[in-house]
Design a protein around this motif. Structure first.
Motif, PDB file in Angstrom:
ATOM      1  N   VAL A 109       0.813  -1.079  -0.041  1.00  0.00           N
ATOM      2  CA  VAL A 109       0.163  -0.016   0.014  1.00  0.00           C
ATOM      3  C   VAL A 109       0.943   1.149   0.078  1.00  0.00           C
ATOM      4  CG1 VAL A 109      -1.730   1.252   1.382  1.00  0.00           C
ATOM      5  CG2 VAL A 109      -1.782  -1.058   1.245  1.00  0.00           C
ATOM      6  N   ARG A 110       0.776   2.067  -0.796  1.00  0.00           N
ATOM      7  CA  ARG A 110       1.478   3.428  -0.910  1.00  0.00           C
ATOM      8  C   ARG A 110       0.375   4.294  -0.847  1.00  0.00           C
ATOM      9  NH1 ARG A 110       6.238   4.461  -3.317  1.00  0.00           N
ATOM     10  NH2 ARG A 110       6.242   2.547  -4.483  1.00  0.00           N
ATOM     11  N   THR A 111       0.821   5.215   0.387  1.00  0.00           N
ATOM     12  CA  THR A 111      -0.245   6.317   0.604  1.00  0.00           C
ATOM     13  C   THR A 111       0.313   7.810   0.466  1.00  0.00           C
ATOM     14  OG1 THR A 111       0.753   6.510   2.908  1.00  0.00           O
ATOM     15  CG2 THR A 111      -1.316   5.057   2.548  1.00  0.00           C
ATOM     16  N   THR A 112      -0.662   8.589   0.061  1.00  0.00           N
ATOM     17  CA  THR A 112      -0.316  10.202  -0.247  1.00  0.00           C
ATOM     18  C   THR A 112      -0.983  10.605   0.908  1.00  0.00           C
ATOM     19  OG1 THR A 112      -0.078   9.780  -2.580  1.00  0.00           O
ATOM     20  CG2 THR A 112      -0.204  12.157  -1.532  1.00  0.00           C
ATOM     21  N   GLY A 113      -0.171  11.188   1.717  1.00  0.00           N
ATOM     22  CA  GLY A 113      -0.750  11.835   3.181  1.00  0.00           C
ATOM     23  C   GLY A 113      -1.006  10.804   4.146  1.00  0.00           C
TER      24      GLY A 113
END
Ligand code: FUC
Length: 829
Positions: free
Chosen positions: A241-245
């Motif tokens: 999982v790659r999150t922005t913020g």
């Protein structure tokens, strides 16, 4: 699969068209820019599996429910099957083969069937294809959901769910990338910090799940044991999982995303399967490698590469039919209303959905599309989601040549090549024959022995039918190197047949015995299916023999078996016209005019083969029509898909369209019962879901618009009256021609022929045509791809009233083409 009851209520205030506009405004796209014709659209999440939307890259499949509370993406990896390499021959068959034949020739069918049941079967009927599991996303947001929409965009192969909740507009996109070998999910919102959810991986049994120290979510397990074969396919799913913020954390076996602006999930899946006889791969390492590479790329990069790769196939064919306005309804509503006859746009959508499914379920280097493509839930799908090769697998590949997707049948070619290896032992041990044989089913382990019992399984012709696809591939491409590469497979099939044919006592014809006309028995007082010399078998032997001889001639081969083939060919039974004018299904005149069995095996000679044609064999053509009329229209999904092609070949477009309407009706009835038809997600319903019907009907729509099996490229051979105007581009015809046709008032307006190989293109049309280089056709077509072997004169019952078809006048022209050039022709002159 039923989802647990949802905790939100969807407020349906908007039509799907205004929804699209609304979404476009929310996400900054213009509704006008989207081609609304090529989208499946819904205004509610899926509750049933057959409402969920499929994405796939040939190997990795996902079924997307679009649920704003707990999203489910059901996952498949197409090498995850139960069991491990095994065989299912019963060598005792050889001892009783002469006895079984004698019983059949003496008409002791019950005894023959009993004997075969005892001695030919191994108790192993094939391993099931299995689900890998579910990816679950439990969203933390609550409150009313509005402006809900879920769609599958066939032009980009992306599934999208969007809605508003708590003043935030959410969007989820999902695709399965062939270039990067991962499934990708992108979650976004129009306000920062609003995405929070837990992600987990689950499976009904046989797997464990955990999150590692690098925050990678894993699911590991082994395929099931089945019919005494220990499960040994190890599988692995990994999700990054790659999150922005926001933040990412873990708890037990879940990944937790809190207050993110946007999130990308990379889903990688693999097994230890290397080939049908080798499962020595490393599932974990393979899944990790794909994940590592893909997760270095941004969502936009992955999506761009995915779309480019997909469109390389998809964009080759366009179909414009009907009025785009008809697509203001949800897709399931369009299916419900299709009988009204005013939504021709649904025909193009369904046609392109079939092509979408093939691109998504069958890619070079992978496994062929199975009974459900690559999409199957549970551990034991219907009929194990195997390869049923007495019609279903073949049907899956019917659209692969004519709708310009030839590369996608490479996995089928590979499977046939593997069966030609495993099937040698079956031929030798069960029949004392050389060459190779396959019966009516196989699985990922390439079993070739019979399964299920004599009534359904005593059919040694699966290999003969599958081999036809290899030759079709040559007929469309003219690739002699390819022909050379498959010649041994073909010769092996022919060798088995020459050895296995046996003289029958009445006419001294050479026939296949024991066999069946797939899954059908003549009458209730003749309930056994086992027989000798069934019409379809004779037609298949004819095709294998004549096409092997032709291939040998093209390649300059000089095998001793060729002489034997020539000799046997002369002694095959002719096709027979029975007492009520029907094409006989069996060697004896047993056909019951009230029989509405789903299999129409004896019509193999009409479609997909080309042994029956209005111009060369008019009596057989009329007899085939009589048989098909008696068989009726409505049936299982795939049976209707076959009949679309058959009516197209009978040059009756209105009847072909009637079958499309029968097939494109809702399968699920108000009382919950299911009939042959179409599910809300446009999957074909046998019922249950079988993908063959989707592919059969797709091929049939192409066959309505162009045919190339009977001596010419026939333009609009079976155009239904209601399809008054339209345009098709990119259809493939035999001999390397690519054909585009535009028509108005049911007449061809413009035709374009692109020639890949050069040579004469003979064009047949119901209307006169004009164009540079077009000359009136004379005599036989000299293009070798359009020459067909002579058919024996039919034997006609004395009681039969022999009819001749009433045919429309045709105009035939020859066009001398050069490789690489495109030719324009005008209609309406
Ligand atoms: C054949 C058909 C059935 C079904 C099964 C998968 O046995 O006769 O209708 O399609 O295959």
């Amino acid at each position: 699969m039923h989802l647990s009851s949802t905790k939100f209520k969807i407020v349906k205030l908007l039509s799907s068209q205004s929804l699209r506009l609304c979404i476009a405004l929310l996400f900054g796209t213009t509704a006008a820019a989207q081609n609304t014709d090529l989208r499946l659209e819904y205004d509610e999440p899926a509750k049933l599996w057959v409402e969920a939307l499929p994405v796939g890259n040939g190997r990795l499949g996902g079924m997307i429910y679009g649920n704003p509370d707990v999203e489910t993406i059901q996952l498949n990896e197409n090498t995850l099957w139960a069991g491990q390499p095994y065989r299912n021959d019963n060598p005792q068959a050889l001892e009783v083969l002469p006895e079984a034949r004698e019983l059949i020739f003496n008409e002791n069918y019950t005894e023959a069937q009993d004997l075969i049941n005892q001695k030919f079967f191994s108790g192993k009927s094939g391993m099931p294809y299995q689900t890998l599991g579910n990816l679950n996303l439990e969203f933390k947001n609550t409150g009313e959901v509005t402006a809900y929409s879920r769609s599958l965009d066939l032009e980009n192969a992306v599934a999208t769910t969007s809605y508003s909740r708590g003043g935030v507009n959410y969007k989820m996109e999902v695709f399965s990338s062939f270039p990067d070998q991962v499934l990708v999910v992108q979650l976004s919102a129009n306000k920062a910090g609003k995405i929070s959810f837990d992600a987990s991986l689950t499976r009904p049994e046989g797997a464990i799940s955990f999150v590692d120290t690098n925050n990678i979510l894993h699911l590991q397990g082994t395929g099931s044991d089945y019919e005494g074969i220990a499960g040994a396919v190890k599988f692995e799913a990994q999700v990054k999982v790659r999150t922005t913020g926001g933040s990412l954390s873990q708890s037990e076996n879940k990944l937790q995303v809190s207050n993110a602006d946007a999130v990308t999930l990379y889903i990688s899946m693999a097994t230890n399967f290397l080939s049908y006889n080798d499962i020595g791969g490393n599932a974990e390492a393979k899944a990790a490698d794909f994940l590592e590479l893909a997760s270095q790329k941004s969502y936009t990069d992955l999506k761009d590469v995915h779309i480019k790769d997909y469109q390389n196939y998809f964009n080759r064919v366009t179909l414009e039919l009907g009025d785009a306005n008809s697509s203001t309804k949800t897709t399931d509503q369009r299916v419900a209303d299709f009988k009204n006859g005013d939504d021709l746009g649904l025909v193009s959508l369904y046609f392109q959905f079939g092509r979408y499914l093939l691109i998504s379920s069958s890619r070079p280097g992978g496994q062929p599309a199975n009974l459900q493509g690559i999409w199957a839930e549970g551990l034991k799908p219907a009929w194990d989601s195997k390869y049923t090769i007495n019609i279903n697998t073949e049907m899956n590949y019917w659209p692969s040549e004519n709708t310009n997707l030839s590369e996608l049948n490479e996995p089928l070619v590979q499977m046939v090549s593997e069966l030609s290896q495993t099937g040698k032992q079956t031929a030798k041990e069960m029949y004392g024959a050389s060459g190779w044989v396959a019966h009516h089913n196989t699985d990922i382990w390439r079993i070739t022995g019979p399964v299920d019992g004599a009534f359904w399984g005593m059919w040694p012709m699966g290999g003969a039918w599958l081999s036809q696809h290899l030759l079709d591939k040559y007929d469309y491409s003219g690739d002699t190197q390819f022909l050379d590469s498959i010649y041994t497979i073909l010769k092996g099939s022919a060798r088995f047949l020459t050895d296995h044919l046996v003289e029958e006592p009445d006419h001294a014809w050479l026939v296949i015995s024991p066999s069946i006309s797939p899954e059908n028995a003549p009458y209730s007082d003749h309930p056994e299916s086992v027989t000798a010399g069934a019409t379809m078998d004779n037609q298949l032997v004819f095709d294998v023999f004549t096409r092997t001889l032709k291939a040998a001639e093209i390649l300059g081969k000089k095998d001793p078996v060729l002489k034997q083939i020539e000799a046997s060919l002369k002694r095959l039974p002719p096709m027979q016209i029975g007492k009520w004018g029907q094409l006989q299904e069996w060697m004896y005149d047993w056909d019951n005019p009230k029989d509405n069995h789903r299999h129409v095996s004896h019509l193999y000679g009409l479609y997909p083969s080309n042994q029956i044609s209005p111009y060369r064999t008019p009596q057989l053509f009329e007899a085939a029509k009589t048989s098909l009329v008696a068989r009726g229209d409505e049936s299982t999904g795939w049976s209707m898909g076959w009949k679309v092609n058959l009516w197209a070949r009978l040059l009756d477009g209105n009847h072909a369209y009637k079958l499309i309407q029968d097939q494109l009706k809702p399968s699920i009835q108000p009382d919950g019962k299911e009939v042959g038809g179409t599910y809300p997600n446009l999957f074909d319903a046998h019922p249950p879901f079988q993908i063959d019907g989707n592919f059969g009907c797709t091929a049939g729509i192409a066959e309505i618009l162009m045919q190339s099996h009977a001596g010419a490229v026939h333009i609009l051979p079976a155009l239904p009256d209601a399809w008054r105007q339209g345009k098709i581009t990119g259809l493939k015809a035999r001999g390397g021609f690519e054909v585009a046709v535009e028509w108005t008032e049911n007449k061809p307006e413009k035709i374009e022929i692109k020639s890949a190989l050069g040579g004469i293109c003979r064009i047949r049309s119901y209307y006169p045509l004009a164009g540079d280089g077009l000359t009136k056709a004379q005599n036989e077509n000299t293009n070798p791809f359009y020459q067909t072997p002579a058919i024996k004169k039919p034997l006609i019952s004395k009681e039969a009233e022999v009819k001749m078809p009433e045919l429309k006048q045709v105009f035939e022209y020859d066009l001398k083409t050069e490789a690489g050039k495109t030719y324009k022709i005008n209609g309406r002159i």
